[in-house]
Motif scaffolding. Structure first.
Motif, PDB file in Angstrom:
ATOM      1  N   GLY A  80       1.778  -7.471 -25.088  1.00 17.06           N
ATOM      2  CA  GLY A  80       0.331  -7.490 -25.107  1.00 17.06           C
ATOM      3  C   GLY A  80      -0.267  -6.680 -23.983  1.00 17.06           C
ATOM      4  N   GLU A  81      -1.494  -7.053 -23.622  1.00 14.28           N
ATOM      5  CA  GLU A  81      -2.228  -6.335 -22.584  1.00 14.28           C
ATOM      6  C   GLU A  81      -3.045  -7.325 -21.775  1.00 14.28           C
ATOM      7  OE1 GLU A  81      -4.511  -3.737 -25.043  1.00 14.28           O
ATOM      8  OE2 GLU A  81      -5.967  -5.282 -25.534  1.00 14.28           O
ATOM      9  N   GLY A  82      -3.506  -6.885 -20.608  1.00 13.84           N
ATOM     10  CA  GLY A  82      -4.290  -7.787 -19.780  1.00 13.84           C
ATOM     11  C   GLY A  82      -4.941  -7.093 -18.601  1.00 13.84           C
ATOM     12  N   ARG A  83      -5.548  -7.925 -17.747  1.00 13.26           N
ATOM     13  CA  ARG A  83      -6.222  -7.465 -16.530  1.00 13.26           C
ATOM     14  C   ARG A  83      -5.774  -8.334 -15.372  1.00 13.26           C
ATOM     15  NH1 ARG A  83     -11.990  -5.617 -18.910  1.00 13.26           N
ATOM     16  NH2 ARG A  83     -11.178  -3.589 -19.508  1.00 13.26           N
ATOM     17  N   ALA A  84      -5.583  -7.675 -14.219  1.00 15.05           N
ATOM     18  CA  ALA A  84      -5.077  -8.380 -13.046  1.00 15.05           C
ATOM     19  C   ALA A  84      -5.498  -7.647 -11.777  1.00 15.05           C
ATOM     20  CB  ALA A  84      -3.552  -8.454 -13.114  1.00 15.05           C
ATOM     21  N   ASN A  85      -5.270  -8.287 -10.633  1.00  7.01           N
ATOM     22  CA  ASN A  85      -5.357  -7.637  -9.333  1.00  7.01           C
ATOM     23  C   ASN A  85      -3.952  -7.538  -8.777  1.00  7.01           C
ATOM     24  OD1 ASN A  85      -8.114  -7.203  -9.130  1.00  7.01           O
ATOM     25  ND2 ASN A  85      -8.503  -9.143  -8.086  1.00  7.01           N
ATOM     26  N   LEU A  86      -3.649  -6.392  -8.196  1.00  3.83           N
ATOM     27  CA  LEU A  86      -2.390  -6.173  -7.508  1.00  3.83           C
ATOM     28  C   LEU A  86      -2.671  -6.179  -6.016  1.00  3.83           C
ATOM     29  CD1 LEU A  86       0.644  -5.306  -7.466  1.00  3.83           C
ATOM     30  CD2 LEU A  86      -0.204  -2.946  -7.430  1.00  3.83           C
ATOM     31  N   PHE A  87      -1.856  -6.925  -5.253  1.00  4.29           N
ATOM     32  CA  PHE A  87      -1.976  -6.950  -3.801  1.00  4.29           C
ATOM     33  C   PHE A  87      -0.795  -6.178  -3.231  1.00  4.29           C
ATOM     34  CE2 PHE A  87      -4.235 -10.595  -5.405  1.00  4.29           C
ATOM     35  CZ  PHE A  87      -5.419 -10.554  -4.702  1.00  4.29           C
ATOM     36  N   GLU A  88      -1.128  -5.054  -2.570  1.00  2.00           N
ATOM     37  CA  GLU A  88      -0.115  -4.177  -1.987  1.00  2.00           C
ATOM     38  C   GLU A  88      -0.606  -3.746  -0.612  1.00  2.00           C
ATOM     39  OE1 GLU A  88       2.499  -0.273  -3.216  1.00  2.00           O
ATOM     40  OE2 GLU A  88       0.547  -0.538  -4.173  1.00  2.00           O
ATOM     41  N   ASN A  89       0.225  -3.934   0.412  1.00  2.00           N
ATOM     42  CA  ASN A  89      -0.154  -3.600   1.788  1.00  2.00           C
ATOM     43  C   ASN A  89      -1.464  -4.289   2.177  1.00  2.00           C
ATOM     44  OD1 ASN A  89       2.118  -1.882   2.078  1.00  2.00           O
ATOM     45  ND2 ASN A  89       0.995  -0.265   1.019  1.00  2.00           N
ATOM     46  N   SER A  90      -1.601  -5.540   1.764  1.00  2.88           N
ATOM     47  CA  SER A  90      -2.779  -6.380   2.047  1.00  2.88           C
ATOM     48  C   SER A  90      -4.065  -5.815   1.459  1.00  2.88           C
ATOM     49  CB  SER A  90      -2.936  -6.611   3.552  1.00  2.88           C
ATOM     50  OG  SER A  90      -1.812  -7.284   4.058  1.00  2.88           O
ATOM     51  N   GLN A  91      -3.957  -4.943   0.466  1.00  6.15           N
ATOM     52  CA  GLN A  91      -5.118  -4.372  -0.207  1.00  6.15           C
ATOM     53  C   GLN A  91      -5.145  -4.833  -1.659  1.00  6.15           C
ATOM     54  OE1 GLN A  91      -7.581  -2.334   1.131  1.00  6.15           O
ATOM     55  NE2 GLN A  91      -6.593  -2.765   3.080  1.00  6.15           N
ATOM     56  N   PRO A  92      -6.307  -5.278  -2.144  1.00 11.38           N
ATOM     57  CA  PRO A  92      -6.431  -5.644  -3.562  1.00 11.38           C
ATOM     58  C   PRO A  92      -6.843  -4.440  -4.403  1.00 11.38           C
ATOM     59  CG  PRO A  92      -8.438  -6.214  -2.409  1.00 11.38           C
ATOM     60  CD  PRO A  92      -7.507  -5.613  -1.381  1.00 11.38           C
ATOM     61  N   ARG A  93      -6.267  -4.336  -5.593  1.00 12.23           N
ATOM     62  CA  ARG A  93      -6.697  -3.303  -6.549  1.00 12.23           C
ATOM     63  C   ARG A  93      -6.625  -3.883  -7.944  1.00 12.23           C
ATOM     64  NH1 ARG A  93      -3.769   2.273  -6.258  1.00 12.23           N
ATOM     65  NH2 ARG A  93      -5.294   2.814  -7.831  1.00 12.23           N
ATOM     66  N   GLY A  94      -7.666  -3.615  -8.713  1.00 13.68           N
ATOM     67  CA  GLY A  94      -7.659  -4.027 -10.101  1.00 13.68           C
ATOM     68  C   GLY A  94      -6.700  -3.160 -10.897  1.00 13.68           C
ATOM     69  N   MET A  95      -6.188  -3.720 -11.975  1.00 14.68           N
ATOM     70  CA  MET A  95      -5.329  -2.941 -12.870  1.00 14.68           C
ATOM     71  C   MET A  95      -5.419  -3.506 -14.273  1.00 14.68           C
ATOM     72  SD  MET A  95      -1.473  -4.097 -11.913  1.00 14.68           S
ATOM     73  CE  MET A  95      -0.752  -5.453 -12.822  1.00 14.68           C
TER      74      MET A  95
END
Length: 176
Positions: A52-67
């Motif tokens: 399927g598909e979806g929406r999330a936030n990724l936390f990398e190097n203490s930075q949030p990014r939508g994906m």
């Protein structure tokens, strides 16, 4: 004989627990899954795969990014409850992630799930059940203010006192 059997169980289980903890250290990123649409595939009434598909936030190097993502998993994909996040690592930077999903009823057991991702220049936020977006810097300011950093074990935001409110006095530690 019982102490010997107990010692053998401990000696045998220790490397397994150590390997599981080591495995988690290989997944330094954290993902908060807001939404997903899924189709589950069955064979002889047993679930074999979920896509399927979806929406999330990724936390990398203490930075949030939508994906936005498409996934291919052996089991159904869970969404995050509250501020829950799942361990992840890059397979192909900014293109493909491998995410560990906990197995139901099995402590410290995980299924791997493949995510093909499209990274965003904002973070997703949820207010009153509605999913919206906000600038990454604004979300990061909120993280700092609430001491929230799931990559570093800070999995629950700390509630801060509103401006002008007195800080409650520390409570005495109960005696034993």
């Amino acid at each position: 004989m019982r102490p010997y059997a107990l010692a053998m169980i401990v000696v045998t289980a220790a490397p397994i627990c150590s390997a599981q903890n080591q495995k988690l250290t290989e997944y330094p990123l954290r993902i908060h899954i807001f939404r997903r649409n899924e189709t589950t595939f069955y064979r002889m009434r047993v679930a074999e795969a979920a896509k399927g598909e979806g929406r999330a936030n990724l936390f990398e190097n203490s930075q949030p990014r939508g994906m936005d993502f498409q996934f291919d998993c052996a089991e159904r994909l869970q969404t995050s409850s509250g501020f829950e996040t799942f361990p992840a690592k890059w397979k192909k930077p900014n293109q493909e992630l491998e995410v560990l999903m906990p197995e139901f009823g099995k402590a410290n057991k995980y299924d791997k799930c493949k995510f093909r991702v499209q990274m965003k220049d904002f973070a997703y936020v949820q207010h009153n059940g509605l999913l919206g977006t906000e600038p990454i810097d604004r979300f990061k300011d909120w993280m700092v203010k609430h001491d929230y950093d799931p990559e570093h074990g800070k999995n629950n935001p700390m509630m801060t006192q509103p401006a002008g409110q007195p800080t409650p006095a520390p409570q005495p530690t109960p005696s034993r």
